[in-house]
Design an enzyme around this catalytic site. Structure first.
Site, short mmCIF file in Angstrom:
data_model
loop_
_atom_site.label_atom_id
_atom_site.label_comp_id
_atom_site.label_asym_id
_atom_site.label_seq_id
_atom_site.Cartn_x
_atom_site.Cartn_y
_atom_site.Cartn_z
N GLN A 193 -42.56 28.93 12.36
CA GLN A 193 -41.73 30.06 12.81
C GLN A 193 -40.32 29.53 13.06
O GLN A 193 -40.12 28.41 13.51
CB GLN A 193 -42.31 30.71 14.06
CG GLN A 193 -43.68 31.37 13.84
CD GLN A 193 -43.62 32.59 12.92
OE1 GLN A 193 -42.54 33.14 12.66
NE2 GLN A 193 -44.76 33.00 12.38
N PHE A 200 -54.08 33.68 7.09
CA PHE A 200 -52.74 33.15 6.78
C PHE A 200 -52.30 32.33 8.00
O PHE A 200 -51.25 32.55 8.59
CB PHE A 200 -51.74 34.27 6.48
CG PHE A 200 -52.16 35.21 5.38
CD1 PHE A 200 -51.87 34.90 4.05
CD2 PHE A 200 -52.84 36.39 5.65
CE1 PHE A 200 -52.26 35.76 3.02
CE2 PHE A 200 -53.22 37.25 4.63
CZ PHE A 200 -52.93 36.94 3.32
N ASP A 202 -51.23 37.25 9.20
CA ASP A 202 -49.78 36.99 9.22
C ASP A 202 -49.34 36.51 7.84
O ASP A 202 -49.06 35.32 7.64
CB ASP A 202 -49.49 35.92 10.29
CG ASP A 202 -48.01 35.56 10.33
OD1 ASP A 202 -47.17 36.34 9.85
OD2 ASP A 202 -47.69 34.47 10.86
N CYS A 247 -43.12 39.52 8.57
CA CYS A 247 -41.68 39.31 8.49
C CYS A 247 -41.07 40.31 7.51
O CYS A 247 -39.93 40.13 7.10
CB CYS A 247 -41.38 37.87 8.04
SG CYS A 247 -42.16 37.46 6.47
C1 SAM Z 1 -45.66 33.82 7.40
S1 SAM Z 1 -46.59 32.35 7.19
C2 SAM Z 1 -47.52 32.38 8.68
C3 SAM Z 1 -48.17 31.11 9.06
C4 SAM Z 1 -48.69 31.04 10.49
N1 SAM Z 1 -49.45 32.21 10.85
C5 SAM Z 1 -47.54 30.84 11.47
O1 SAM Z 1 -47.20 31.77 12.19
O2 SAM Z 1 -46.97 29.74 11.50
C6 SAM Z 1 -47.69 32.82 5.94
C7 SAM Z 1 -48.76 31.80 5.60
O3 SAM Z 1 -49.53 32.35 4.53
C8 SAM Z 1 -49.90 31.29 3.66
N2 SAM Z 1 -50.20 31.92 2.36
C9 SAM Z 1 -49.33 32.36 1.43
N3 SAM Z 1 -49.99 32.91 0.40
C10 SAM Z 1 -51.32 32.80 0.68
C11 SAM Z 1 -52.50 33.19 0.02
N4 SAM Z 1 -52.44 33.79 -1.16
N5 SAM Z 1 -53.70 32.95 0.60
C12 SAM Z 1 -53.75 32.33 1.81
N6 SAM Z 1 -52.66 31.93 2.49
C13 SAM Z 1 -51.45 32.17 1.94
C14 SAM Z 1 -48.69 30.39 3.65
O4 SAM Z 1 -49.05 29.08 3.26
C15 SAM Z 1 -48.24 30.47 5.11
O5 SAM Z 1 -48.87 29.46 5.87
#
Ligand code: SAM
Length: 439
Positions: free
Chosen positions: A280, A307, A371, A397
């Protein structure tokens, strides 16, 4: 010397078919990307750096100019009469640098506009009357993570963020949004890249402030010679804990220097982020998001965190619940998995776009937190809509994709009980939020 572009100009640029003309207009609203919107004689104009009520003189081309969505982008020539809600931009780069688009608004107008972004996105899917918590704010000088761009021409390095809606670089001297420790790196990085980049070469620099020091990832140049590596190895030992390099965004980071352990702490648990991992953008924004999630999930016994990244929510949730953290990025998940000792936390690597948790798999959870990245979680929202999970908490976001996914959940029988907007990207057109769904 004109500012360089990061990408070569297209060979054939659209030719203006009409002479620019000058118009007077009154701005009525600020759109989702932060431009003022005005209508003149049936033309919808997007006028940067304006607020509602501004009477302005602008230059537009009727065709061949710069059409933007459902209107034309206009160049602001003069503010004839300022509207209410104007403020004084705190940064000397404002107007050129594309990092901030809204420093010209006073604080009350700015905060109301951010809440309006969330309300507007929800209204477009028929959920505009969802109860809204007050906006959580992030102060200046708090951003702990930034991605800079750099380009070398001759004996000069341009270093900073792209100009607004452009690939041209705004050369940065300071930045009031960044943590002072990161802002203090601007000049040293410029000097470093003068030695490291070839003439005409560019790169991005991802800088993250972590416990132990700053983590740097150079994305590009495509190769590093021995002298460049040695220069990197010797760079700023006092402030920088770890330096990695990768040839491009598809590559994996190669360690160049690792002087000290680095960590981020979630609910007191240190996690070592892999180079460039998602975090974040500010400690304050993270605290607001985590507080909203924890307050909502309460004492739920079994929680899925989808996520999950490095465990921003999973680790604090695991202080009182059994948590299953699901994430697509292997290095992030491995970093989290290393720290789960003593916590009731299990992890799973899974692509949640291609292979979302099914309604059957979801049945074992009392609460689900999701998320996703900016694209949202369409497939997972569909599966949740068909599940019996009593509580779903969406963190986002991107209000537009959140609204789409919220509509899916509501159509599946959930009620959107509350939305908590969080302003983590100060003075930009981004806003984050936590949405609470119950059935
Ligand atoms: C907005 S970040 C949030 C991460 C965590 N919740 C945080 O607040 O630090 C979105 C997360 O989704 C993961 N992500 C993106 N595409 C994905 C997918 N297709 N399947 C699983 N995870 C995914 C990314 O690696 C990232 O860690």
């Amino acid at each position: 010397m004109t500012r360089p572009t990061k990408r070569p100009l297209p060979k054939r640029r659209p030719q203006p078919t009409a002479e620019p003309r000058t118009l007077e207009a009154t701005v009525t609203e600020v759109g989702a990307r932060g431009d003022g919107i005005a209508s003149v004689g049936g033309l919808r104009l997007f006028v940067p750096l304006t607020v509602p009520g501004d009477r302005v003189r602008v230059r537009v081309r009727d065709s061949g100019g710069e059409p933007k969505g459902e209107g034309l982008r206009a160049e602001l020539l003069e503010i004839l009469e300022p509207g209410p809600g104007r403020g004084t931009p705190p940064c000397a780069h404002f107007g050129t640098c594309g990092g901030c688009t809204l420093q010209h608004m006073d604080d009350a107008a700015y905060a109301a506009w951010k809440v309006g972004l969330v309300r507007g996105a929800l209204a477009r899917v028929g959920l505009g009357d969802a109860p809204m918590a007050p906006l959580s704010r992030t102060p200046p000088a708090a951003r702990r993570r930034a991605r800079f761009a750099a380009l070398k021409r001759g004996r000069r390095v341009w270093f900073g963020f792209n100009e607004r809606q452009s690939h041209r670089l705004a050369d940065l001297e300071d930045c009031p949004v960044l943590l002072p420790r990161l802002a203090a790196l601007i000049e040293p990085l410029r000097a470093l890249l003068l030695d490291v980049l070839p003439d005409g070469g560019g790169c991005d620099v991802i800088a993250t402030d972590l416990e132990g020091g700053i983590d740097l990832v150079l994305v590009g140049p495509r190769s590093l010679d021995r002298a460049a590596r040695e220069r990197l190895v010797a760079f700023n030992e006092a402030a920088v804990a770890r330096i990695s390099w990768q040839a491009d965004d598809r590559g994996s980071p190669e360690p160049i220097a690792h002087r000290r352990p680095v960590a981020v702490r979630f609910a007191g648990h240190p996690v070592t982020p892999p180079p460039g991992a998602f975090l974040q953008a500010s400690a304050e924004g993270e605290a607001a998001l985590v507080a909203a999630v924890l307050e909502t999930v309460g004492e739920a016994r079994r929680v899925a965190d989808l996520f999950a990244g490095l465990g921003t929510f999973a680790v604090p949730l695991a202080q009182r619940s059994a948590v299953h953290a699901v994430e697509g990025d292997s290095p992030a998940l491995a970093a989290l998995a290393k720290e789960v000792g003593g916590l009731r936390l299990t992890t799973e690597r899974r692509d949640l776009f291609e292979n979302p948790l099914t309604a059957k798999e979801l049945a074992r959870f009392d609460a689900v937190v999701f998320d996703p990245p900016r694209a949202g979680a369409a497939a997972q929202a569909q599966a949740l809509a068909g599940s019996k999970v009593p509580l779903v908490v969406g963190v986002s976001c991107n209000p537009a994709t959140f609204a789409r996914d919220a509509r899916t959940l509501v159509d599946g029988g959930y009620a959107l009980e509350r939305v908590h907007p969080v302003d983590q990207f100060l003075w930009s057109a981004h806003v984050e939020l936590v949405g609470v769904f119950k059935r």
